[in-house]
Design a protein around this motif. Structure first.
Motif, PDB file in Angstrom:
ATOM      1  N   GLY A  49       0.839  -1.196   0.000  1.00 50.97           N
ATOM      2  CA  GLY A  49       0.000   0.000   0.000  1.00 50.97           C
ATOM      3  C   GLY A  49       0.870   1.239   0.000  1.00 50.97           C
ATOM      4  O   GLY A  49       2.090   1.170   0.171  1.00 50.97           O
ATOM      5  N   ILE A  50       0.241   2.384  -0.164  1.00 57.07           N
ATOM      6  CA  ILE A  50       0.998   3.639  -0.207  1.00 57.07           C
ATOM      7  C   ILE A  50       1.539   3.956   1.185  1.00 57.07           C
ATOM      8  O   ILE A  50       1.010   3.468   2.196  1.00 57.07           O
ATOM      9  CB  ILE A  50       0.105   4.800  -0.703  1.00 57.07           C
ATOM     10  CG1 ILE A  50      -1.064   5.024   0.274  1.00 57.07           C
ATOM     11  CG2 ILE A  50      -0.395   4.533  -2.108  1.00 57.07           C
ATOM     12  CD1 ILE A  50      -1.893   6.256  -0.056  1.00 57.07           C
ATOM     13  N   PRO A  51       2.603   4.755   1.284  1.00 50.76           N
ATOM     14  CA  PRO A  51       3.135   5.157   2.589  1.00 50.76           C
ATOM     15  C   PRO A  51       2.058   5.828   3.442  1.00 50.76           C
ATOM     16  O   PRO A  51       1.293   6.667   2.953  1.00 50.76           O
ATOM     17  CB  PRO A  51       4.254   6.144   2.228  1.00 50.76           C
ATOM     18  CG  PRO A  51       4.685   5.732   0.849  1.00 50.76           C
ATOM     19  CD  PRO A  51       3.433   5.276   0.160  1.00 50.76           C
ATOM     20  N   GLY A  52       1.981   5.445   4.705  1.00 54.16           N
ATOM     21  CA  GLY A  52       1.008   6.041   5.616  1.00 54.16           C
ATOM     22  C   GLY A  52      -0.367   5.391   5.573  1.00 54.16           C
ATOM     23  O   GLY A  52      -1.295   5.860   6.235  1.00 54.16           O
ATOM     24  N   ALA A  53      -0.505   4.305   4.814  1.00 54.09           N
ATOM     25  CA  ALA A  53      -1.811   3.655   4.697  1.00 54.09           C
ATOM     26  C   ALA A  53      -2.174   2.835   5.937  1.00 54.09           C
ATOM     27  O   ALA A  53      -3.323   2.438   6.102  1.00 54.09           O
ATOM     28  CB  ALA A  53      -1.841   2.761   3.454  1.00 54.09           C
ATOM     29  N   GLY A  54      -1.191   2.569   6.795  1.00 53.08           N
ATOM     30  CA  GLY A  54      -1.475   1.829   8.029  1.00 53.08           C
ATOM     31  C   GLY A  54      -0.991   0.387   8.017  1.00 53.08           C
ATOM     32  O   GLY A  54      -1.418  -0.413   8.849  1.00 53.08           O
ATOM     33  N   LYS A  55      -0.075   0.066   7.105  1.00 49.06           N
ATOM     34  CA  LYS A  55       0.407  -1.321   7.005  1.00 49.06           C
ATOM     35  C   LYS A  55       1.107  -1.766   8.290  1.00 49.06           C
ATOM     36  O   LYS A  55       0.924  -2.904   8.737  1.00 49.06           O
ATOM     37  CB  LYS A  55       1.362  -1.458   5.814  1.00 49.06           C
ATOM     38  CG  LYS A  55       0.751  -1.095   4.460  1.00 49.06           C
ATOM     39  CD  LYS A  55       1.714  -1.351   3.323  1.00 49.06           C
ATOM     40  CE  LYS A  55       2.970  -0.478   3.409  1.00 49.06           C
ATOM     41  NZ  LYS A  55       2.658   0.964   3.318  1.00 49.06           N
ATOM     42  N   THR A  56       1.897  -0.868   8.875  1.00 47.87           N
ATOM     43  CA  THR A  56       2.642  -1.229  10.079  1.00 47.87           C
ATOM     44  C   THR A  56       1.712  -1.508  11.250  1.00 47.87           C
ATOM     45  O   THR A  56       1.910  -2.454  12.016  1.00 47.87           O
ATOM     46  CB  THR A  56       3.623  -0.101  10.442  1.00 47.87           C
ATOM     47  OG1 THR A  56       4.593   0.036   9.402  1.00 47.87           O
ATOM     48  CG2 THR A  56       4.342  -0.405  11.751  1.00 47.87           C
ATOM     49  N   HIS A  57       0.666  -0.689  11.388  1.00 45.18           N
ATOM     50  CA  HIS A  57      -0.272  -0.911  12.483  1.00 45.18           C
ATOM     51  C   HIS A  57      -1.044  -2.220  12.282  1.00 45.18           C
ATOM     52  O   HIS A  57      -1.318  -2.937  13.251  1.00 45.18           O
ATOM     53  CB  HIS A  57      -1.247   0.273  12.584  1.00 45.18           C
ATOM     54  CG  HIS A  57      -0.597   1.522  13.076  1.00 45.18           C
ATOM     55  ND1 HIS A  57      -0.054   2.458  12.229  1.00 45.18           N
ATOM     56  CD2 HIS A  57      -0.385   1.985  14.341  1.00 45.18           C
ATOM     57  CE1 HIS A  57       0.454   3.448  12.936  1.00 45.18           C
ATOM     58  NE2 HIS A  57       0.273   3.183  14.221  1.00 45.18           N
ATOM     59  N   ILE A  58      -1.357  -2.535  11.051  1.00 44.20           N
ATOM     60  CA  ILE A  58      -2.040  -3.794  10.770  1.00 44.20           C
ATOM     61  C   ILE A  58      -1.102  -4.972  11.068  1.00 44.20           C
ATOM     62  O   ILE A  58      -1.521  -5.994  11.615  1.00 44.20           O
ATOM     63  CB  ILE A  58      -2.527  -3.837   9.309  1.00 44.20           C
ATOM     64  CG1 ILE A  58      -3.704  -2.860   9.131  1.00 44.20           C
ATOM     65  CG2 ILE A  58      -2.950  -5.248   8.909  1.00 44.20           C
ATOM     66  CD1 ILE A  58      -4.215  -2.741   7.714  1.00 44.20           C
ATOM     67  N   ALA A  59       0.182  -4.814  10.725  1.00 41.98           N
ATOM     68  CA  ALA A  59       1.155  -5.871  11.012  1.00 41.98           C
ATOM     69  C   ALA A  59       1.259  -6.117  12.518  1.00 41.98           C
ATOM     70  O   ALA A  59       1.285  -7.264  12.974  1.00 41.98           O
ATOM     71  CB  ALA A  59       2.514  -5.497  10.427  1.00 41.98           C
ATOM     72  N   SER A  60       1.318  -5.031  13.298  1.00 38.17           N
ATOM     73  CA  SER A  60       1.412  -5.190  14.751  1.00 38.17           C
ATOM     74  C   SER A  60       0.129  -5.801  15.314  1.00 38.17           C
ATOM     75  O   SER A  60       0.170  -6.581  16.274  1.00 38.17           O
ATOM     76  CB  SER A  60       1.687  -3.835  15.418  1.00 38.17           C
ATOM     77  OG  SER A  60       0.620  -2.928  15.227  1.00 38.17           O
ATOM     78  N   MET A  61      -0.992  -5.461  14.695  1.00 35.90           N
ATOM     79  CA  MET A  61      -2.267  -6.041  15.113  1.00 35.90           C
ATOM     80  C   MET A  61      -2.280  -7.549  14.859  1.00 35.90           C
ATOM     81  O   MET A  61      -2.765  -8.335  15.681  1.00 35.90           O
ATOM     82  CB  MET A  61      -3.418  -5.385  14.350  1.00 35.90           C
ATOM     83  CG  MET A  61      -4.800  -5.906  14.717  1.00 35.90           C
ATOM     84  SD  MET A  61      -6.040  -5.457  13.474  1.00 35.90           S
ATOM     85  CE  MET A  61      -5.542  -6.524  12.109  1.00 35.90           C
ATOM     86  N   MET A  62      -1.706  -7.975  13.721  1.00 38.21           N
ATOM     87  CA  MET A  62      -1.668  -9.390  13.389  1.00 38.21           C
ATOM     88  C   MET A  62      -0.776 -10.162  14.358  1.00 38.21           C
ATOM     89  O   MET A  62      -1.077 -11.299  14.727  1.00 38.21           O
ATOM     90  CB  MET A  62      -1.173  -9.576  11.952  1.00 38.21           C
ATOM     91  CG  MET A  62      -2.155  -9.111  10.889  1.00 38.21           C
ATOM     92  SD  MET A  62      -3.814  -9.805  11.124  1.00 38.21           S
ATOM     93  CE  MET A  62      -3.460 -11.557  11.199  1.00 38.21           C
ATOM     94  N   VAL A  63       0.331  -9.542  14.776  1.00 38.36           N
ATOM     95  CA  VAL A  63       1.204 -10.189  15.761  1.00 38.36           C
ATOM     96  C   VAL A  63       0.421 -10.459  17.045  1.00 38.36           C
ATOM     97  O   VAL A  63       0.474 -11.556  17.608  1.00 38.36           O
ATOM     98  CB  VAL A  63       2.446  -9.318  16.059  1.00 38.36           C
ATOM     99  CG1 VAL A  63       3.228  -9.895  17.238  1.00 38.36           C
ATOM    100  CG2 VAL A  63       3.336  -9.217  14.828  1.00 38.36           C
ATOM    101  N   GLU A  64      -0.308  -9.467  17.511  1.00 41.15           N
ATOM    102  CA  GLU A  64      -1.075  -9.619  18.743  1.00 41.15           C
ATOM    103  C   GLU A  64      -2.181 -10.661  18.580  1.00 41.15           C
ATOM    104  O   GLU A  64      -2.431 -11.464  19.488  1.00 41.15           O
ATOM    105  CB  GLU A  64      -1.677  -8.276  19.149  1.00 41.15           C
ATOM    106  CG  GLU A  64      -2.431  -8.300  20.474  1.00 41.15           C
ATOM    107  CD  GLU A  64      -1.545  -8.700  21.640  1.00 41.15           C
ATOM    108  OE1 GLU A  64      -2.096  -9.185  22.648  1.00 41.15           O
ATOM    109  OE2 GLU A  64      -0.314  -8.537  21.556  1.00 41.15           O
ATOM    110  N   LYS A  65      -2.846 -10.653  17.432  1.00 41.44           N
ATOM    111  CA  LYS A  65      -3.922 -11.626  17.171  1.00 41.44           C
ATOM    112  C   LYS A  65      -3.378 -13.051  17.218  1.00 41.44           C
ATOM    113  O   LYS A  65      -3.993 -13.945  17.810  1.00 41.44           O
ATOM    114  CB  LYS A  65      -4.545 -11.347  15.804  1.00 41.44           C
ATOM    115  CG  LYS A  65      -5.645 -12.335  15.402  1.00 41.44           C
ATOM    116  CD  LYS A  65      -6.213 -11.982  14.041  1.00 41.44           C
ATOM    117  CE  LYS A  65      -7.222 -13.023  13.581  1.00 41.44           C
ATOM    118  NZ  LYS A  65      -8.423 -13.051  14.450  1.00 41.44           N
ATOM    119  N   LEU A  66      -2.230 -13.259  16.606  1.00 39.66           N
ATOM    120  CA  LEU A  66      -1.629 -14.587  16.599  1.00 39.66           C
ATOM    121  C   LEU A  66      -1.182 -15.000  17.995  1.00 39.66           C
ATOM    122  O   LEU A  66      -1.341 -16.160  18.394  1.00 39.66           O
ATOM    123  CB  LEU A  66      -0.437 -14.608  15.630  1.00 39.66           C
ATOM    124  CG  LEU A  66      -0.805 -14.548  14.141  1.00 39.66           C
ATOM    125  CD1 LEU A  66       0.417 -14.175  13.301  1.00 39.66           C
ATOM    126  CD2 LEU A  66      -1.373 -15.894  13.689  1.00 39.66           C
TER     127      LEU A  66
END
Length: 222
Positions: A91-108
């Motif tokens: 996705g474009i810079p600032g789209a929130g990919k990093t926050h989604i990645a951190s969310m996935m870590v917590e979900k797992l």
């Protein structure tokens, strides 16, 4: 002269033997811990825990819920689905990919899955394939709460053995580090790797090399 052995004598001897075994066990565990800590100090891996905490504190409620409904994510999370082993999110810079990645870590983690992660940034110019392998390796050995303590000890012992076998190779040989990581992963069962910010790696060839090494790790389980 015949000496009679009383029940009290037997009990005292048994208690002394138990105390000796317990003392030996504590000394052995202390030595194991010292050896592992020595290897970790020598390699000095970045575990990315601080980055994960920073990003998770910034997550707003319901962030990324739409992604949980995506079939491609469900397929990736399904341990039995061998067809979907890699999930590439862009996705474009600032789209929130990093926050989604951190969310996935917590979900797992909440699902008691073995999850390894790295949050890369242009601010860290020293990221290399072997530094990523080192990070993942020690994350496995340190382990999450769902891993049995005996398994954690075994994982740490494997790193200590590799360290004793060849400090230089563990520190600087990418293939040796990758094979060590693969050996650890085979002990813990299914594992997920979340790698964020790959596009921020300074040199494009480093980005390709990091991907190549991780795909080789995956290939060892094919």
């Amino acid at each position: 002269m015949t000496e009679e052995v009383s029940l009290a004598n037997i009990s005292e001897a048994h208690a002394a033997r138990v105390a000796d075994i317990d003392r030996w066990q504590r000394m052995f565990e202390f030595q194991e811990t010292q050896e592992f800590n020595g290897a970790q100090s020598y390699i000095s891996p970045n575990l990315y825990d601080d980055e994960l905490d920073k990003f998770q504190r910034r997550i707003c409620e319901r962030t990324g819920r739409w992604l949980e409904r995506e079939n491609v994510l469900k397929d990736w999370l399904d341990e039995k689905n061998v067809a979907t082993r890699v999930l590439w999110m862009h996705g474009i810079p600032g789209a929130g990919k990093t926050h989604i990645a951190s969310m996935m870590v917590e979900k797992l983690r909440q699902s008691s899955k073995t999850v390894l992660f790295a949050f890369l940034s242009y601010q860290n110019a020293h990221v290399t394939p072997i530094s990523i392998l080192h990070s993942l390796m020690f994350q496995v050995a340190i382990g999450d709460e769902h891993l049995d303590d005996l398994l954690k000890r075994d994982l740490r012992a494997k790193i200590s053995n590799a360290f004793r076998s060849s400090q230089r190779d563990l520190k600087s040989n990418t293939r040796f580090a990758r094979e060590t990581l693969t050996e650890l992963l085979k002990c813990v069962g299914p594992a997920y790797i979340v790698l964020d910010g790959l596009d921020e790696v300074a040199k494009s060839e480093q980005m390709v090399d990091i991907l190549d090494e991780l795909l080789k790790v995956q290939g060892d389980f094919a």
